[in-house]
Design a protein around this motif. Structure first.
Motif: not given
Length: 181
Positions: A94, A96-97, A101-105, A135
């Motif tokens: 968590a 990243v948030s 950000l998200s894991f996409t970022d 990734r």
């Protein structure tokens, strides 16, 4: 902060023309995921496992079903050992948030946001670097700030050429074929 203790092994595949302890990029412009957005500091990338280091270096486009030997030519494998505990800012789970950000970022290949976050972490914390997830195999990687250069040393495994059998085995780990001319 997350910690990796003293004596931990970190793995990397790098260009043979660079030292195993190379903080990049060469010029002032950012190139890789957590590089300095303004060139004010340099980064060394490594992984906790040899497989993850291989994936982060050579499995750049997952849709391509093979890894060419020419991609591996000019690269070598090295292992680093931590000389003290590393304090790493976690961009995993968590965490990243907290930065919007998200894991996409974090896992994407558009790096403007990750450069910005790297700059913020470097400027506002005393972290030795960033802990993030590959990734390609969901394992941990590190992006070390050059201010942590005293925290790593070379192991006996330094700048070892990558054999075709090693490349074939590691490519297969990612479901890829190793293609030699």
């Amino acid at each position: 902060m997350r910690r990796i203790g003293a004596g931990a092994h970190l793995h990397r595949y790098h260009r043979a023309v660079h030292s195993p302890v190379f903080f990049g990029p060469v010029g002032p412009d950012p190139v890789n995921r957590f590089d300095s957005p303004d060139g004010s500091y340099k980064i060394l990338y490594a992984a906790r496992s040899i497989e993850t280091a291989f994936g982060e270096t050579f499995v750049r486009t997952p849709a391509i079903p093979y890894i060419l030997s020419t991609t591996i030519d000019g690269r070598v494998r090295s292992e680093l050992v931590t000389t003290r505990a590393l304090r790493l800012y976690p961009l995993v789970d968590a965490g990243v948030s907290a930065h919007g950000l998200s894991f996409t970022d974090v896992h994407g290949d558009a790096y403007a946001r990750t450069w910005e976050i790297s700059g913020h972490i470097h400027e506002t914390t005393s972290a030795d670097g960033i802990l993030y997830t590959s990734r390609f195999d969901n394992q941990r990687c590190v992006a070390l700030f050059e201010r942590a250069s005293d925290a790593i040393r070379l192991s006996a495994l330094s700048a070892v050429p990558i054999s075709p059998s090693e490349a074939e085995r590691l490519a297969a780990h990612f479901g890829k074929d190793y293609v030699a001319p």
